[in-house]
Write a protein that holds these residues in place. Structure first.
Motif, PDB file in Angstrom:
ATOM      1  N   ASN A 180       0.823  -1.222   0.000  1.00 30.93           N
ATOM      2  CA  ASN A 180       0.000   0.000   0.000  1.00 30.93           C
ATOM      3  C   ASN A 180       0.855   1.268   0.000  1.00 30.93           C
ATOM      4  O   ASN A 180       0.426   2.322   0.498  1.00 30.93           O
ATOM      5  N   GLN A 181       2.092   1.170  -0.545  1.00 35.65           N
ATOM      6  CA  GLN A 181       2.983   2.333  -0.598  1.00 35.65           C
ATOM      7  C   GLN A 181       3.098   2.892  -2.023  1.00 35.65           C
ATOM      8  O   GLN A 181       4.047   3.632  -2.320  1.00 35.65           O
ATOM      9  N   GLU A 182       2.137   2.549  -2.894  1.00 30.74           N
ATOM     10  CA  GLU A 182       2.176   3.068  -4.259  1.00 30.74           C
ATOM     11  C   GLU A 182       2.178   4.597  -4.241  1.00 30.74           C
ATOM     12  O   GLU A 182       1.409   5.213  -3.508  1.00 30.74           O
ATOM     13  N   GLY A 183       3.057   5.182  -5.034  1.00 32.13           N
ATOM     14  CA  GLY A 183       3.179   6.627  -5.088  1.00 32.13           C
ATOM     15  C   GLY A 183       4.307   7.169  -4.227  1.00 32.13           C
ATOM     16  O   GLY A 183       4.712   8.327  -4.390  1.00 32.13           O
ATOM     17  N   ARG A 184       4.811   6.377  -3.322  1.00 25.88           N
ATOM     18  CA  ARG A 184       5.891   6.826  -2.447  1.00 25.88           C
ATOM     19  C   ARG A 184       7.178   7.036  -3.243  1.00 25.88           C
ATOM     20  O   ARG A 184       7.519   6.239  -4.105  1.00 25.88           O
ATOM     21  N   ILE A 185       7.892   8.096  -2.930  1.00 24.41           N
ATOM     22  CA  ILE A 185       9.167   8.389  -3.580  1.00 24.41           C
ATOM     23  C   ILE A 185      10.292   8.041  -2.610  1.00 24.41           C
ATOM     24  O   ILE A 185      10.265   8.426  -1.439  1.00 24.41           O
ATOM     25  N   THR A 186      11.282   7.301  -3.124  1.00 20.90           N
ATOM     26  CA  THR A 186      12.394   6.863  -2.295  1.00 20.90           C
ATOM     27  C   THR A 186      13.655   6.787  -3.158  1.00 20.90           C
ATOM     28  O   THR A 186      13.604   7.072  -4.358  1.00 20.90           O
ATOM     29  N   GLY A 197      15.388  -2.601 -19.113  1.00 15.73           N
ATOM     30  CA  GLY A 197      15.280  -1.772 -17.924  1.00 15.73           C
ATOM     31  C   GLY A 197      16.412  -1.992 -16.944  1.00 15.73           C
ATOM     32  O   GLY A 197      17.484  -2.503 -17.300  1.00 15.73           O
ATOM     33  N   ALA A 198      16.161  -1.607 -15.698  1.00 15.77           N
ATOM     34  CA  ALA A 198      17.180  -1.725 -14.649  1.00 15.77           C
ATOM     35  C   ALA A 198      16.507  -2.135 -13.340  1.00 15.77           C
ATOM     36  O   ALA A 198      15.404  -1.689 -13.026  1.00 15.77           O
ATOM     37  N   PHE A 199      17.181  -2.999 -12.595  1.00 16.84           N
ATOM     38  CA  PHE A 199      16.715  -3.373 -11.273  1.00 16.84           C
ATOM     39  C   PHE A 199      17.339  -2.435 -10.244  1.00 16.84           C
ATOM     40  O   PHE A 199      18.536  -2.140 -10.304  1.00 16.84           O
ATOM     41  N   VAL A 200      16.494  -1.991  -9.312  1.00 18.26           N
ATOM     42  CA  VAL A 200      16.927  -1.045  -8.293  1.00 18.26           C
ATOM     43  C   VAL A 200      16.557  -1.594  -6.920  1.00 18.26           C
ATOM     44  O   VAL A 200      15.400  -1.991  -6.693  1.00 18.26           O
ATOM     45  N   ARG A 201      17.528  -1.647  -6.008  1.00 19.10           N
ATOM     46  CA  ARG A 201      17.273  -2.125  -4.649  1.00 19.10           C
ATOM     47  C   ARG A 201      16.949  -0.932  -3.752  1.00 19.10           C
ATOM     48  O   ARG A 201      17.765  -0.032  -3.581  1.00 19.10           O
ATOM     49  N   ILE A 202      15.728  -0.960  -3.184  1.00 21.30           N
ATOM     50  CA  ILE A 202      15.309   0.145  -2.323  1.00 21.30           C
ATOM     51  C   ILE A 202      15.387  -0.227  -0.840  1.00 21.30           C
ATOM     52  O   ILE A 202      15.201   0.627   0.018  1.00 21.30           O
ATOM     53  N   ALA A 203      15.643  -1.504  -0.540  1.00 18.27           N
ATOM     54  CA  ALA A 203      15.838  -1.976   0.838  1.00 18.27           C
ATOM     55  C   ALA A 203      16.449  -3.363   0.757  1.00 18.27           C
ATOM     56  O   ALA A 203      16.418  -4.008  -0.299  1.00 18.27           O
ATOM     57  N   ASP A 204      17.015  -3.854   1.861  1.00 16.99           N
ATOM     58  CA  ASP A 204      17.572  -5.199   1.873  1.00 16.99           C
ATOM     59  C   ASP A 204      16.499  -6.207   1.491  1.00 16.99           C
ATOM     60  O   ASP A 204      15.437  -6.277   2.117  1.00 16.99           O
ATOM     61  N   GLY A 205      16.768  -7.001   0.446  1.00 19.95           N
ATOM     62  CA  GLY A 205      15.820  -8.016   0.007  1.00 19.95           C
ATOM     63  C   GLY A 205      14.682  -7.480  -0.839  1.00 19.95           C
ATOM     64  O   GLY A 205      13.760  -8.227  -1.166  1.00 19.95           O
ATOM     65  N   VAL A 206      14.719  -6.204  -1.205  1.00 19.39           N
ATOM     66  CA  VAL A 206      13.629  -5.603  -1.991  1.00 19.39           C
ATOM     67  C   VAL A 206      14.205  -4.915  -3.221  1.00 19.39           C
ATOM     68  O   VAL A 206      14.881  -3.887  -3.117  1.00 19.39           O
TER      69      VAL A 206
END
Length: 262
Positions: A180-186, A197-206
């Motif tokens: 439910n965090q759609e729209g969040r900028i990080t 495309g490109a894979f981007v890690r926004i947290a450990d395991g994510v």
């Protein structure tokens, strides 16, 4: 005849790839043939099936599959090689949890001595991807020899005498924190470039995918024109799919290193 049941028979042929067995109990209705592949004949190391069996020898085996068209049965003698171990394995069930002690750690996975197994046969095995949700370079980053672990049973293989376990199944998926965090900028780190495309890690395991159409208003043919592996970029969460464990990201209309993408 059912898959999983135990049958007996007499060896009638010993070939390089398999052993043929005449099944007991079919004398009044024709003959049925059991086929035991070399790899399912014994857990001992052999070069040729003749090293383990001979024509005329009686065998006990587990039914692994039934081929009605060929009127034959695929069987495993190794599944019945150790009755004590077989009884232990049949007492386990998929989805249950089981404890054990890590015996050894290798680059391909982890061997575990399960509680209650006979003679420390080390029947438990954990594949690298089932150790943790977090990104690890080697299984030794997650567990060490001698450590006590609890895992969920994924599969019980009576033929190989092995129990597949997962530690990850008992850990909370870190992606759930972004539900439910759609729209969040990080911000996140580019971990891999692929043609679309490109894979981007926004947290450990994510990790999520920024598609070529989501870098700027006009699609790019090569993500390497925009970013490089290791770059820190700003992204917007577009979709979080917990069922398929898929995270979709976008970098469109976001400032990168103080500049808005052209």
């Amino acid at each position: 005849m059912r898959v999983g049941e135990v049958r007996t028979g007499r060896v009638v042929s010993v070939e390089g790839r398999e052993v043929l067995v005449e099944l007991d109990g079919f004398s009044g209705s024709g003959k049925a043939v059991g086929r035991i592949p070399r790899g399912a004949l014994t857990r001992k190391a052999i070069g040729h099936p003749s090293e383990a069996v001979r024509i005329g020898q009686r065998l006990t085996f587990e039914v692994m599959g039934v081929d009605l068209q060929r009127e034959s049965v695929w069987a495993s003698a190794s599944a019945c090689e150790d009755p004590t171990l077989r009884a232990f394995l049949l007492g386990l069930r998929r989805g249950a949890t089981h404890e054990g002690q890590v015996q050894s750690v290798h680059n391909f996975g982890v061997f575990v001595n399960l509680d209650g197994e006979p003679d420390n046969r080390c029947t438990g095995f954990i594949r690298g991807p089932e150790l943790s949700w977090l990104r690890i370079d080697h299984p030794a980053d997650a567990v060490t020899a001698g450590q006590r672990v609890v895992g969920e049973i994924l599969d019980v293989d009576t033929c190989r005498g092995q129990v597949q376990l997962s530690l990850k199944a008992l850990q909370q998926d870190p992606l759930k924190a972004f539900e439910n965090q759609e729209g969040r900028i990080t911000t996140g780190q580019v971990t891999k470039l692929i043609p679309f495309g490109a894979f981007v890690r926004i947290a450990d395991g994510v990790e999520g995918l920024v598609h070529n159409t989501e870098f700027r208003d006009e699609p790019v043919e090569d993500p390497g024109q925009i970013v490089s592996e290791g770059d820190e970029i700003t992204v917007r969460i577009v979709e979080v799919d917990l069922v398929r464990r898929r995270l979709t990201l976008s970098a469109r209309n976001l400032r990168q290193n103080g500049k808005r993408p052209s």
